[in-house]
Scaffold this motif. Structure first.
Motif, PDB file in Angstrom:
ATOM      1  N   LYS A 112      -2.274 -36.643 -60.421  1.00 18.90           N
ATOM      2  CA  LYS A 112      -3.381 -37.361 -59.784  1.00 18.90           C
ATOM      3  C   LYS A 112      -2.882 -38.751 -59.443  1.00 18.90           C
ATOM      4  O   LYS A 112      -2.132 -39.357 -60.210  1.00 18.90           O
ATOM      5  N   ARG A 113      -3.279 -39.240 -58.298  1.00 18.57           N
ATOM      6  CA  ARG A 113      -2.851 -40.573 -57.866  1.00 18.57           C
ATOM      7  C   ARG A 113      -3.991 -41.225 -57.104  1.00 18.57           C
ATOM      8  O   ARG A 113      -4.598 -40.588 -56.242  1.00 18.57           O
ATOM      9  N   ILE A 114      -4.304 -42.469 -57.422  1.00 13.79           N
ATOM     10  CA  ILE A 114      -5.347 -43.184 -56.674  1.00 13.79           C
ATOM     11  C   ILE A 114      -4.870 -44.611 -56.361  1.00 13.79           C
ATOM     12  O   ILE A 114      -3.927 -45.119 -56.973  1.00 13.79           O
ATOM     13  N   GLU A 115      -5.535 -45.221 -55.393  1.00 12.27           N
ATOM     14  CA  GLU A 115      -5.297 -46.631 -55.104  1.00 12.27           C
ATOM     15  C   GLU A 115      -6.618 -47.371 -55.235  1.00 12.27           C
ATOM     16  O   GLU A 115      -7.664 -46.871 -54.809  1.00 12.27           O
ATOM     17  N   ILE A 116      -6.567 -48.542 -55.855  1.00 10.02           N
ATOM     18  CA  ILE A 116      -7.769 -49.370 -55.977  1.00 10.02           C
ATOM     19  C   ILE A 116      -7.412 -50.800 -55.576  1.00 10.02           C
ATOM     20  O   ILE A 116      -6.246 -51.193 -55.669  1.00 10.02           O
ATOM     21  N   PRO A 117      -8.375 -51.569 -55.093  1.00 11.55           N
ATOM     22  CA  PRO A 117      -8.063 -52.963 -54.739  1.00 11.55           C
ATOM     23  C   PRO A 117      -7.793 -53.795 -55.984  1.00 11.55           C
ATOM     24  O   PRO A 117      -8.354 -53.514 -57.051  1.00 11.55           O
ATOM     25  N   THR A 118      -6.931 -54.805 -55.859  1.00 14.95           N
ATOM     26  CA  THR A 118      -6.728 -55.752 -56.952  1.00 14.95           C
ATOM     27  C   THR A 118      -7.773 -56.862 -56.796  1.00 14.95           C
ATOM     28  O   THR A 118      -7.767 -57.587 -55.803  1.00 14.95           O
ATOM     29  N   GLU A 119      -8.682 -56.912 -57.770  1.00 16.17           N
ATOM     30  CA  GLU A 119      -9.751 -57.916 -57.710  1.00 16.17           C
ATOM     31  C   GLU A 119      -9.601 -58.846 -58.908  1.00 16.17           C
ATOM     32  O   GLU A 119      -8.495 -59.252 -59.223  1.00 16.17           O
ATOM     33  N   THR A 120     -10.686 -59.182 -59.580  1.00 18.03           N
ATOM     34  CA  THR A 120     -10.558 -59.996 -60.800  1.00 18.03           C
ATOM     35  C   THR A 120      -9.900 -59.129 -61.871  1.00 18.03           C
ATOM     36  O   THR A 120      -9.983 -57.896 -61.830  1.00 18.03           O
ATOM     37  N   PRO A 121      -9.299 -59.756 -62.878  1.00 21.64           N
ATOM     38  CA  PRO A 121      -8.686 -58.966 -63.948  1.00 21.64           C
ATOM     39  C   PRO A 121      -9.717 -58.044 -64.609  1.00 21.64           C
ATOM     40  O   PRO A 121      -9.452 -56.866 -64.839  1.00 21.64           O
ATOM     41  N   ARG A 122     -10.902 -58.580 -64.901  1.00 19.60           N
ATOM     42  CA  ARG A 122     -11.930 -57.822 -65.596  1.00 19.60           C
ATOM     43  C   ARG A 122     -12.283 -56.545 -64.834  1.00 19.60           C
ATOM     44  O   ARG A 122     -12.243 -55.436 -65.371  1.00 19.60           O
ATOM     45  N   LYS A 123     -12.570 -56.706 -63.541  1.00 23.82           N
ATOM     46  CA  LYS A 123     -12.992 -55.575 -62.716  1.00 23.82           C
ATOM     47  C   LYS A 123     -11.831 -54.586 -62.516  1.00 23.82           C
ATOM     48  O   LYS A 123     -11.994 -53.369 -62.636  1.00 23.82           O
ATOM     49  N   THR A 124     -10.672 -55.144 -62.212  1.00 23.90           N
ATOM     50  CA  THR A 124      -9.519 -54.287 -61.917  1.00 23.90           C
ATOM     51  C   THR A 124      -9.104 -53.497 -63.156  1.00 23.90           C
ATOM     52  O   THR A 124      -8.865 -52.278 -63.082  1.00 23.90           O
ATOM     53  N   LEU A 125      -9.013 -54.196 -64.292  1.00 23.68           N
ATOM     54  CA  LEU A 125      -8.582 -53.503 -65.514  1.00 23.68           C
ATOM     55  C   LEU A 125      -9.608 -52.434 -65.916  1.00 23.68           C
ATOM     56  O   LEU A 125      -9.235 -51.345 -66.356  1.00 23.68           O
ATOM     57  N   LYS A 126     -10.893 -52.727 -65.719  1.00 24.66           N
ATOM     58  CA  LYS A 126     -11.908 -51.712 -66.042  1.00 24.66           C
ATOM     59  C   LYS A 126     -11.681 -50.445 -65.194  1.00 24.66           C
ATOM     60  O   LYS A 126     -11.706 -49.325 -65.710  1.00 24.66           O
ATOM     61  N   ASN A 127     -11.429 -50.656 -63.896  1.00 23.35           N
ATOM     62  CA  ASN A 127     -11.169 -49.502 -63.021  1.00 23.35           C
ATOM     63  C   ASN A 127      -9.927 -48.735 -63.453  1.00 23.35           C
ATOM     64  O   ASN A 127      -9.896 -47.501 -63.424  1.00 23.35           O
ATOM     65  N   ILE A 128      -8.910 -49.473 -63.844  1.00 24.98           N
ATOM     66  CA  ILE A 128      -7.662 -48.830 -64.290  1.00 24.98           C
ATOM     67  C   ILE A 128      -7.924 -48.010 -65.557  1.00 24.98           C
ATOM     68  O   ILE A 128      -7.532 -46.836 -65.656  1.00 24.98           O
ATOM     69  N   LEU A 167      -2.259 -46.086 -59.103  1.00 33.19           N
ATOM     70  CA  LEU A 167      -2.317 -45.494 -60.442  1.00 33.19           C
ATOM     71  C   LEU A 167      -1.965 -44.023 -60.328  1.00 33.19           C
ATOM     72  O   LEU A 167      -2.391 -43.348 -59.383  1.00 33.19           O
ATOM     73  N   ALA A 168      -1.206 -43.524 -61.287  1.00 36.76           N
ATOM     74  CA  ALA A 168      -0.837 -42.106 -61.226  1.00 36.76           C
ATOM     75  C   ALA A 168      -0.677 -41.544 -62.622  1.00 36.76           C
ATOM     76  O   ALA A 168      -0.351 -42.263 -63.574  1.00 36.76           O
ATOM     77  N   VAL A 169      -0.927 -40.247 -62.720  1.00 33.56           N
ATOM     78  CA  VAL A 169      -0.703 -39.506 -63.953  1.00 33.56           C
ATOM     79  C   VAL A 169       0.227 -38.356 -63.593  1.00 33.56           C
ATOM     80  O   VAL A 169       0.094 -37.748 -62.524  1.00 33.56           O
ATOM     81  N   ALA A 170       1.187 -38.084 -64.480  1.00 31.26           N
ATOM     82  CA  ALA A 170       2.210 -37.107 -64.108  1.00 31.26           C
ATOM     83  C   ALA A 170       2.783 -36.404 -65.334  1.00 31.26           C
ATOM     84  O   ALA A 170       2.657 -36.888 -66.468  1.00 31.26           O
ATOM     85  N   GLU A 171       3.395 -35.254 -65.060  1.00 27.63           N
ATOM     86  CA  GLU A 171       4.202 -34.586 -66.084  1.00 27.63           C
ATOM     87  C   GLU A 171       5.643 -35.036 -65.961  1.00 27.63           C
ATOM     88  O   GLU A 171       6.366 -35.119 -66.933  1.00 27.63           O
ATOM     89  N   ASN A 172       6.061 -35.255 -64.736  1.00 23.62           N
ATOM     90  CA  ASN A 172       7.343 -35.923 -64.510  1.00 23.62           C
ATOM     91  C   ASN A 172       7.191 -36.845 -63.302  1.00 23.62           C
ATOM     92  O   ASN A 172       6.296 -36.638 -62.478  1.00 23.62           O
TER      93      ASN A 172
END
Lengths: 285, 285
Positions: free
Chosen positions: B28-44, B17-22
Motif C-alpha cells: 500500500k502506498r499513499i501521498e499526503i500533504p506536509t502540513e503542521t507537524p501535528r496534523k501531518t504526523l496524525k495522518n502518518i 508513505l508505504a507498507v511493504a514485504e520487501n
C-alpha cells in the motif's frame, strides 16, 4: 635488529625523507629540493639505499592513480608539478627496493599523521587542508582515507570570486586554489605574501576566500575537525579571521560547536605529512 | 504471516508513505500533504496503524539529529520546513509504534534506494542530489551514508554567483540552494520554472550554476556516480547542458570517464526516497 621503514613526502618545492623504527621516532631525516623526476628520485633512492627497509610510505603531490588494482598504480597523470607527468612512483620505488611500497596523496598522509599523533586524534570525520603553493585536502573517515574513485582534489572546488580575479590555477583559473593559494596572494598584491603585514587588507580577503571554501567542505563532510596546514597558515592571525567569517557565512544552520575547536592548527607542525608517510610505510595496504 | 515494514518519505511539500514485504514490492502506498507537524504526523500514524509493522524507516528533510547516541536522536533543529523545528521524529514514532524506527535524511534515503535497486548499484562512492524546492545531497561510501558529525548539507555550499543574484535561501541568501533551486529560478525569471520553454536562457544559467556546485562535489568526493533527482531535473534537457559545462569547468584535470555515465538520472524516478525509506525500515540501525 629492529625493523626499519621509510617515509617520503614529495612536495612541489621540497621532499622530506625519513627512516624510522616508529613514526614519531625517526633515526634519520633529510630534506631535498624537488627537481626533475630523474634527479629527485635518484637522490631519494640514494638516501633510502643506506638502510634495510621493510616498507616505504609515500605521500605525494598528484593527481596520481591510487587504485592498487590498476596496472598504473602510482602513475602521476598530470603536469601539476611540471615535468612529472608520466612518472610512475610505484614502479620507480618497486624497481629499487625489495620492500612494501604504499602510496597516498600528500594531504592524506598529513591527515593520517594528525589522526594518529596530532590534532585529529579520535576524529571520526577528519579533514586536513594545506594552503601553500597550492590548496589540497584529504578526508579520513574513521582513520581511512576517503579517496573515492580517483582521489579528492578539494583545492579545485568552484568558489565565489567576488572580485572576478582571474586566478592562477593553470587548469581552472579561478578555482579555490586559483584565487586563495599562496602564489595567488602574491599575484593579487604584487609582493610575496610573507612580506605583507598582518594589518594588510589582503589577509581579510584571504580569510574570506578560505572561509567560503571551508563552508563548502563543511557542507560536504560535516567534519569533527578541519586542520589547516601549509605555508600560508603560518600567518597565525588568519585562524581567527577564518573562524569569524565561517560563523557569519554558516549562520548557525547546523551546529558547528566552538569554531576554534573545529578549525585548528596542525599539532605536528610541518611534520604531519612525513609522519603520515612513515605510518603508510609500516601499514599493510 | 509475512513480516511487514513501513517507509515514510517526508518532503517539504508532501509525504509518501508505504507498507511493504520487501522494498520494491509495496502493499500500500499513499501521498499526503506536509502540513503542521501535528496534523501531518496524525495522518502518518493513522495510515501505519492499520498494519502490524516490524520496523519503520524514515527519510526526512532536516536539519535533524542523526546520532543514535544522542538523547535528541530524531530532533528537527531548524525551521527549514516552517513550524517543524523542535519536533522529534523518533520520539513521535516510538510513542506510537512498537517497532524499530530508523531515521535518515531524505537524500540519504534516496541514495540508499538507488544504491540497492537503481542507478547507483555497485558504486563504491555514490552521490545523490535533489534539485527541487531546495537542494540536498547524500553520499554513500560502500553503501553506508557518509553523515559526518551531524549530516551533510550540500545544498548550502558557497558557489560562484556571477550575477550577484541575492538568492532565496532564508539562512544563507546566495548559497547553492539559494541561487539554483527551483524557487530561485522563479524569482529570477518571474514565472514558475515549469512554464519556461526549453530554449529559455534561464536553463543555460541553471545548468551552469548546477555544474559549478557539482564540480565542487567531484572535488570533495571523487564519486563513481552522481544521480540528480528532484523537480527541476524533470527538465531532461538539463542533463546534457550540465554534462558539457562540467567537462568545460573540470578541464580534464582528473579522469571523469564518460560524463553522461557519471552524472545520471535516478532509475527509480521519484521513488528513490520511499524505496530507500523502506530499506531503512527493514535495516538494523
Amino acid at each position: 635488529m629492529t625493523d626499519l621503514f621509510g617515509g617520503a613526502e614529495l612536495g612541489g618545492t621540497k621532499c622530506i625523507l625519513a627512516v624510522a623504527e616508529n613514526p614519531i621516532n625517526t633515526i634519520k631525516r633529510i630534506e631535498i629540493p624537488t627537481e626533475t623526476p630523474r634527479k629527485t628520485l635518484k637522490n631519494i633512492f640514494d638516501f633510502f639505499s643506506n638502510y634495510k627497509l621493510n616498507g616505504i610510505g609515500i605521500g605525494t603531490f598528484g593527481p596520481i592513480i591510487l587504485d592498487r588494482q590498476s596496472r598504473d598504480y602510482g602513475l602521476l597523470i598530470s603536469d601539476s608539478k611540471k615535468g612529472w607527468k608520466g612518472t610512475n612512483m610505484f614502479a620507480e620505488f618497486k624497481s629499487n627496493f625489495d620492500a612494501m611500497i604504499n602510496i597516498d596523496t600528500d594531504v592524506n598522509a598529513a591527515a593520517i599523521g594528525e589522526y594518529n599523533y596530532g590534532a585529529g586524534r579520535a576524529c571520526s570525520t577528519l579533514v586536513y587542508i594545506t594552503i601553500g603553493t597550492g590548496i589540497g585536502g584529504g578526508v579520513l573517515i574513521n582513520g581511512k582515507p576517503h579517496t573515492g574513485s580517483f582521489h579528492l582534489e578539494m583545492g579545485h572546488m568552484q568558489v565565489p570570486n567576488p572580485d572576478n580575479f582571474q586566478g592562477i590555477c593553470r587548469i581552472h583559473g579561478d578555482c579555490w586554489e586559483g584565487i586563495a593559494s599562496g602564489p595567488s596572494i602574491e599575484v593579487r598584491c604584487g609582493v610575496p605574501s610573507s612580506e605583507l603585514p598582518e594589518s594588510h587588507k589582503a589577509w581579510k580577503k584571504e580569510a574570506e576566500l578560505l572561509a567560503s571554501g571551508l563552508v563548502s567542505i563543511i557542507a560536504n563532510h560535516s567534519p569533527d575537525k578541519i586542520i589547516l596546514g601549509g605555508g600560508v597558515m603560518k600567518q597565525k592571525h588568519l585562524y581567527q579571521k577564518i573562524h569569524s567569517k565561517i560563523n557569519e557565512l554558516w549562520n548557525g544552520f547546523t551546529p558547528l560547536g566552538i569554531i576554534s575547536d573545529l578549525i585548528v592548527e596542525p599539532e605536528l607542525g610541518s611534520d604531519s605529512g612525513i609522519i603520515g608517510a612513515l605510518i603508510l610505510g609500516q601499514s599493510d595496504p
